[in-house]
Design a protein around this motif. Structure first.
Motif: not given
Length: 332
Positions: A30-46
Protein backbone atom coordinates in the motif's frame (compact mmCIF):
# COMPACT_ATOMS: atom_id res chain seq x y z
CA UNK A 1 -4.30 -35.18 25.49
CA UNK A 2 -1.81 -32.66 26.90
CA UNK A 3 0.53 -33.13 23.92
CA UNK A 4 -2.36 -32.65 21.48
CA UNK A 5 -3.35 -29.43 23.26
CA UNK A 6 0.21 -28.10 23.11
CA UNK A 7 0.54 -28.95 19.42
CA UNK A 8 -2.79 -27.23 18.69
CA UNK A 9 -1.71 -24.11 20.61
CA UNK A 10 1.62 -23.96 18.76
CA UNK A 11 -0.21 -24.30 15.46
CA UNK A 12 -2.59 -21.45 16.33
CA UNK A 13 0.28 -19.24 17.49
CA UNK A 14 2.16 -19.88 14.25
CA UNK A 15 -0.94 -18.95 12.24
CA UNK A 16 -1.30 -15.71 14.21
CA UNK A 17 2.32 -14.80 13.43
CA UNK A 18 1.80 -15.54 9.74
CA UNK A 19 -1.38 -13.43 9.83
CA UNK A 20 0.53 -10.40 11.14
CA UNK A 21 3.41 -10.95 8.70
CA UNK A 22 0.97 -10.96 5.80
CA UNK A 23 -0.52 -7.71 7.06
CA UNK A 24 2.96 -6.20 6.95
CA UNK A 25 3.25 -7.25 3.31
CA UNK A 26 0.01 -5.40 2.68
CA UNK A 27 1.27 -2.23 4.36
CA UNK A 28 4.45 -2.34 2.27
CA UNK A 29 2.45 -2.76 -0.93
CA UNK A 30 0.00 0.00 0.00
CA UNK A 31 2.90 2.38 0.68
CA UNK A 32 3.97 2.01 -2.94
CA UNK A 33 0.43 2.42 -4.30
CA UNK A 34 -0.06 5.52 -2.14
CA UNK A 35 1.94 7.60 -4.65
CA UNK A 36 -0.55 6.71 -7.37
CA UNK A 37 -3.35 7.92 -5.08
CA UNK A 38 -1.61 11.30 -4.98
CA UNK A 39 -0.22 11.63 -8.50
CA UNK A 40 -3.13 10.35 -10.62
CA UNK A 41 -5.62 12.97 -9.30
CA UNK A 42 -2.98 15.67 -9.70
CA UNK A 43 -2.50 14.58 -13.32
CA UNK A 44 -6.29 14.84 -13.72
CA UNK A 45 -6.25 18.41 -12.40
CA UNK A 46 -3.30 19.46 -14.55
CA UNK A 47 -5.02 17.97 -17.58
CA UNK A 48 -8.15 19.98 -16.81
CA UNK A 49 -6.02 23.10 -16.56
CA UNK A 50 -4.28 22.47 -19.88
CA UNK A 51 -7.39 21.38 -21.78
CA UNK A 52 -9.32 24.42 -20.54
CA UNK A 53 -6.82 26.77 -22.11
CA UNK A 54 -3.82 27.29 -19.83
CA UNK A 55 -0.66 26.16 -21.62
CA UNK A 56 1.41 26.85 -18.49
CA UNK A 57 0.12 23.54 -17.09
CA UNK A 58 1.84 21.56 -19.88
CA UNK A 59 5.30 21.31 -18.28
CA UNK A 60 3.85 20.24 -14.92
CA UNK A 61 1.65 17.70 -16.70
CA UNK A 62 4.64 16.09 -18.45
CA UNK A 63 6.58 15.93 -15.18
CA UNK A 64 3.63 14.37 -13.37
CA UNK A 65 3.22 11.84 -16.16
CA UNK A 66 6.82 10.69 -15.71
CA UNK A 67 6.28 10.44 -11.95
CA UNK A 68 3.29 8.15 -12.48
CA UNK A 69 5.31 5.96 -14.83
CA UNK A 70 7.92 5.68 -12.10
CA UNK A 71 5.21 4.87 -9.55
CA UNK A 72 4.11 1.91 -11.65
CA UNK A 73 7.72 0.69 -11.98
CA UNK A 74 8.10 0.77 -8.19
CA UNK A 75 4.86 -1.18 -7.76
CA UNK A 76 6.03 -3.71 -10.35
CA UNK A 77 9.08 -4.47 -8.21
CA UNK A 78 6.92 -5.17 -5.16
CA UNK A 79 4.46 -7.16 -7.21
CA UNK A 80 7.27 -9.49 -8.23
CA UNK A 81 7.58 -10.43 -4.55
CA UNK A 82 3.97 -10.26 -3.36
CA UNK A 83 1.82 -10.51 -6.47
CA UNK A 84 1.10 -14.20 -6.13
CA UNK A 85 0.45 -14.01 -2.39
CA UNK A 86 -1.82 -10.95 -2.60
CA UNK A 87 -3.36 -11.79 -5.98
CA UNK A 88 -2.55 -8.35 -7.39
CA UNK A 89 -0.74 -8.98 -10.67
CA UNK A 90 -3.68 -9.13 -13.07
CA UNK A 91 -5.32 -6.01 -11.62
CA UNK A 92 -2.03 -4.14 -11.72
CA UNK A 93 -1.54 -5.13 -15.36
CA UNK A 94 -4.97 -3.73 -16.25
CA UNK A 95 -4.32 -0.51 -14.33
CA UNK A 96 -1.08 0.04 -16.24
CA UNK A 97 -2.79 -0.64 -19.56
CA UNK A 98 -5.56 1.87 -18.76
CA UNK A 99 -3.00 4.45 -17.69
CA UNK A 100 -0.90 3.99 -20.83
CA UNK A 101 -3.97 4.38 -23.03
CA UNK A 102 -5.04 7.52 -21.20
CA UNK A 103 -1.53 8.93 -21.37
CA UNK A 104 -1.49 8.57 -25.16
CA UNK A 105 -4.98 9.95 -25.74
CA UNK A 106 -5.31 12.52 -22.97
CA UNK A 107 -4.53 15.73 -24.83
CA UNK A 108 -6.94 14.83 -27.65
CA UNK A 109 -9.84 14.39 -25.22
CA UNK A 110 -12.37 16.94 -24.10
CA UNK A 111 -12.15 18.16 -20.52
CA UNK A 112 -15.19 16.10 -19.57
CA UNK A 113 -13.76 12.96 -21.18
CA UNK A 114 -10.35 13.45 -19.59
CA UNK A 115 -11.79 13.96 -16.12
CA UNK A 116 -14.06 10.93 -16.54
CA UNK A 117 -11.22 8.69 -17.76
CA UNK A 118 -8.96 9.78 -14.91
CA UNK A 119 -11.75 9.28 -12.38
CA UNK A 120 -12.42 5.76 -13.67
CA UNK A 121 -8.75 4.84 -13.18
CA UNK A 122 -8.85 6.38 -9.71
CA UNK A 123 -11.89 4.29 -8.82
CA UNK A 124 -10.07 1.17 -10.04
CA UNK A 125 -6.99 2.17 -8.04
CA UNK A 126 -9.06 2.52 -4.85
CA UNK A 127 -10.58 -0.90 -5.52
CA UNK A 128 -7.03 -2.17 -6.00
CA UNK A 129 -6.14 -0.78 -2.57
CA UNK A 130 -9.17 -2.47 -1.02
CA UNK A 131 -8.21 -5.76 -2.67
CA UNK A 132 -4.69 -5.53 -1.25
CA UNK A 133 -6.09 -4.89 2.22
CA UNK A 134 -8.46 -7.85 1.93
CA UNK A 135 -5.84 -10.25 0.59
CA UNK A 136 -3.25 -9.26 3.21
CA UNK A 137 -5.65 -9.63 6.19
CA UNK A 138 -5.53 -5.91 6.96
CA UNK A 139 -9.30 -5.57 6.84
CA UNK A 140 -9.50 -8.35 9.44
CA UNK A 141 -7.02 -6.74 11.81
CA UNK A 142 -7.92 -7.84 15.36
CA UNK A 143 -6.65 -4.83 17.36
CA UNK A 144 -8.54 -1.54 17.50
CA UNK A 145 -5.53 0.78 17.25
CA UNK A 146 -4.11 -0.86 14.14
CA UNK A 147 -7.58 -1.46 12.69
CA UNK A 148 -8.45 2.24 12.71
CA UNK A 149 -5.08 3.14 11.21
CA UNK A 150 -5.75 0.59 8.48
CA UNK A 151 -9.14 2.22 7.91
CA UNK A 152 -7.40 5.57 7.58
CA UNK A 153 -4.99 4.31 4.91
CA UNK A 154 -7.32 2.03 2.98
CA UNK A 155 -10.63 3.91 3.09
CA UNK A 156 -10.63 7.38 4.61
CA UNK A 157 -7.66 9.12 3.00
CA UNK A 158 -7.92 7.58 -0.52
CA UNK A 159 -11.59 8.52 -0.91
CA UNK A 160 -11.21 11.95 0.69
CA UNK A 161 -8.18 13.01 -1.36
CA UNK A 162 -9.78 11.79 -4.59
CA UNK A 163 -12.85 13.96 -3.99
CA UNK A 164 -10.60 16.88 -3.09
CA UNK A 165 -8.67 16.27 -6.28
CA UNK A 166 -11.85 16.26 -8.33
CA UNK A 167 -12.82 19.63 -6.83
CA UNK A 168 -9.35 20.89 -7.77
CA UNK A 169 -9.81 19.80 -11.38
CA UNK A 170 -13.32 21.23 -11.73
CA UNK A 171 -12.42 24.47 -9.95
CA UNK A 172 -9.40 24.93 -12.21
CA UNK A 173 -11.61 24.37 -15.25
CA UNK A 174 -14.19 26.88 -14.02
CA UNK A 175 -11.59 29.60 -13.39
CA UNK A 176 -9.95 29.09 -16.79
CA UNK A 177 -13.29 29.25 -18.58
CA UNK A 178 -14.47 32.08 -16.31
CA UNK A 179 -17.81 30.34 -15.98
CA UNK A 180 -19.51 28.15 -13.41
CA UNK A 181 -22.39 26.31 -15.05
CA UNK A 182 -25.34 25.17 -12.91
CA UNK A 183 -24.27 21.53 -13.43
CA UNK A 184 -20.70 22.27 -12.37
CA UNK A 185 -21.92 24.25 -9.37
CA UNK A 186 -24.14 21.34 -8.31
CA UNK A 187 -21.23 18.91 -8.65
CA UNK A 188 -18.91 21.12 -6.61
CA UNK A 189 -21.60 21.58 -3.96
CA UNK A 190 -22.02 17.82 -3.68
CA UNK A 191 -18.27 17.32 -3.49
CA UNK A 192 -17.93 19.96 -0.76
CA UNK A 193 -20.59 18.22 1.34
CA UNK A 194 -18.98 14.84 0.75
CA UNK A 195 -15.55 16.22 1.66
CA UNK A 196 -16.89 17.67 4.91
CA UNK A 197 -18.44 14.32 5.83
CA UNK A 198 -15.27 12.45 4.86
CA UNK A 199 -13.21 14.86 6.96
CA UNK A 200 -15.35 13.97 9.98
CA UNK A 201 -14.78 10.30 9.19
CA UNK A 202 -11.03 10.85 9.09
CA UNK A 203 -11.13 12.61 12.44
CA UNK A 204 -13.23 9.77 13.89
CA UNK A 205 -10.74 7.12 12.74
CA UNK A 206 -7.86 9.05 14.31
CA UNK A 207 -9.75 9.66 17.55
CA UNK A 208 -10.68 5.99 17.75
CA UNK A 209 -7.09 4.88 17.27
CA UNK A 210 -5.98 7.30 20.01
CA UNK A 211 -8.65 5.95 22.36
CA UNK A 212 -7.46 2.41 21.74
CA UNK A 213 -3.79 3.37 22.12
CA UNK A 214 -3.05 6.78 23.72
CA UNK A 215 0.62 6.51 22.71
CA UNK A 216 -0.38 7.12 19.09
CA UNK A 217 -1.55 10.65 19.81
CA UNK A 218 1.97 12.04 20.15
CA UNK A 219 2.92 10.50 16.81
CA UNK A 220 -0.09 11.50 14.72
CA UNK A 221 -2.12 14.30 16.30
CA UNK A 222 -0.05 17.13 14.75
CA UNK A 223 -0.48 15.74 11.24
CA UNK A 224 -4.17 15.10 11.86
CA UNK A 225 -4.74 18.64 13.10
CA UNK A 226 -2.86 20.11 10.13
CA UNK A 227 -4.88 18.04 7.68
CA UNK A 228 -8.13 19.17 9.33
CA UNK A 229 -7.18 22.86 9.12
CA UNK A 230 -6.19 22.62 5.46
CA UNK A 231 -9.33 20.69 4.59
CA UNK A 232 -11.54 23.35 6.18
CA UNK A 233 -9.70 26.14 4.35
CA UNK A 234 -9.88 24.27 1.06
CA UNK A 235 -13.62 23.59 1.18
CA UNK A 236 -14.19 27.26 2.00
CA UNK A 237 -12.03 28.31 -0.95
CA UNK A 238 -14.03 26.12 -3.30
CA UNK A 239 -17.26 27.56 -1.89
CA UNK A 240 -16.02 31.09 -2.59
CA UNK A 241 -15.91 30.27 -6.31
CA UNK A 242 -19.72 30.32 -6.32
CA UNK A 243 -19.86 34.07 -5.66
CA UNK A 244 -16.45 35.18 -6.93
CA UNK A 245 -15.67 37.06 -10.11
CA UNK A 246 -13.88 34.23 -11.86
CA UNK A 247 -12.20 36.63 -14.26
CA UNK A 248 -10.22 37.91 -11.28
CA UNK A 249 -9.17 34.43 -10.13
CA UNK A 250 -5.89 32.76 -11.06
CA UNK A 251 -6.21 29.05 -11.85
CA UNK A 252 -2.52 28.36 -11.20
CA UNK A 253 -2.79 29.81 -7.69
CA UNK A 254 -6.02 27.93 -7.02
CA UNK A 255 -4.41 24.70 -8.21
CA UNK A 256 -1.29 25.27 -6.10
CA UNK A 257 -3.27 26.00 -2.91
CA UNK A 258 -5.56 23.02 -3.49
CA UNK A 259 -2.57 20.76 -4.02
CA UNK A 260 -0.99 21.96 -0.79
CA UNK A 261 -4.15 21.05 1.13
CA UNK A 262 -4.30 17.62 -0.49
CA UNK A 263 -0.62 17.00 0.16
CA UNK A 264 -1.10 17.85 3.83
CA UNK A 265 -3.61 14.99 4.02
CA UNK A 266 -1.03 12.69 2.43
CA UNK A 267 1.47 13.80 5.07
CA UNK A 268 -0.93 12.25 7.58
CA UNK A 269 -0.89 9.08 5.46
CA UNK A 270 2.91 9.07 5.45
CA UNK A 271 2.98 9.47 9.23
CA UNK A 272 0.34 6.80 9.89
CA UNK A 273 1.76 4.11 7.60
CA UNK A 274 5.00 3.47 9.57
CA UNK A 275 3.05 3.65 12.83
CA UNK A 276 0.78 0.88 11.57
CA UNK A 277 3.83 -1.14 10.51
CA UNK A 278 5.34 -0.65 13.98
CA UNK A 279 2.16 -1.92 15.67
CA UNK A 280 2.07 -4.98 13.43
CA UNK A 281 5.77 -5.70 14.04
CA UNK A 282 5.25 -5.36 17.79
CA UNK A 283 2.36 -7.80 17.65
CA UNK A 284 4.35 -10.27 15.56
CA UNK A 285 7.33 -9.99 17.93
CA UNK A 286 5.10 -10.57 20.95
CA UNK A 287 3.49 -13.59 19.30
CA UNK A 288 6.91 -15.03 18.46
CA UNK A 289 8.13 -14.48 22.02
CA UNK A 290 5.04 -16.21 23.40
CA UNK A 291 5.50 -19.07 20.94
CA UNK A 292 9.15 -19.52 21.92
CA UNK A 293 8.18 -19.54 25.59
CA UNK A 294 5.47 -22.09 24.90
CA UNK A 295 7.90 -24.31 23.02
CA UNK A 296 10.51 -23.94 25.78
CA UNK A 297 8.04 -24.72 28.57
CA UNK A 298 6.66 -27.62 26.55
CA UNK A 299 10.16 -28.99 26.04
CA UNK A 300 10.94 -28.64 29.74
CA UNK A 301 7.64 -30.30 30.61
CA UNK A 302 8.39 -33.11 28.19
CA UNK A 303 11.84 -33.63 29.69
CA UNK A 304 10.36 -33.70 33.19
CA UNK A 305 7.72 -36.16 32.05
CA UNK A 306 10.38 -38.35 30.45
CA UNK A 307 12.52 -38.18 33.58
CA UNK A 308 9.56 -39.11 35.81
CA UNK A 309 8.58 -41.83 33.40
CA UNK A 310 12.10 -43.19 33.36
CA UNK A 311 12.20 -43.15 37.17
CA UNK A 312 8.86 -44.95 37.42
CA UNK A 313 9.75 -47.52 34.80
CA UNK A 314 13.16 -48.28 36.31
CA UNK A 315 11.46 -48.63 39.69
CA UNK A 316 8.94 -51.06 38.26
CA UNK A 317 11.65 -53.04 36.54
CA UNK A 318 13.56 -53.21 39.80
CA UNK A 319 10.46 -54.47 41.63
CA UNK A 320 9.81 -57.02 38.90
CA UNK A 321 13.38 -58.23 39.18
CA UNK A 322 13.10 -58.59 42.94
CA UNK A 323 9.79 -60.38 42.58
CA UNK A 324 11.31 -62.74 40.05
CA UNK A 325 14.11 -63.58 42.47
CA UNK A 326 11.61 -64.35 45.20
CA UNK A 327 9.71 -66.69 42.90
CA UNK A 328 12.97 -68.42 41.99
CA UNK A 329 13.80 -68.82 45.68
CA UNK A 330 10.42 -70.32 46.45
CA UNK A 331 10.70 -72.65 43.49
CA UNK A 332 13.97 -74.05 44.89
Amino acid sequence: IACASIISTIKLSTEDIQFAEKELQGVEYLTAVRKLLQNLPEHRGLSAGLLSGKSEFAAQLNTKQMEIDEDFRAIDKLDADYGQTLNTSSTLKQLKADWNNLKLQNQSLSITESVARHSAIMEDTRQFVTGIADASNLTLDPDLDSYYLMDLLVNRIPVLTDKMGLMRALGTEAINQQALSPELKDTLTTLRVYTSIATEGLAYALKSSFSANPDLKSRLSAQGDAAGRHLATYTNTVGELFSADLSQQDSASFFRDATQSINTTFELYDAASPVLADLLNQRADLLRANLYRLIAFSAIGLLIALAVGFYVITGLLRELKNTSKEFDYLAE
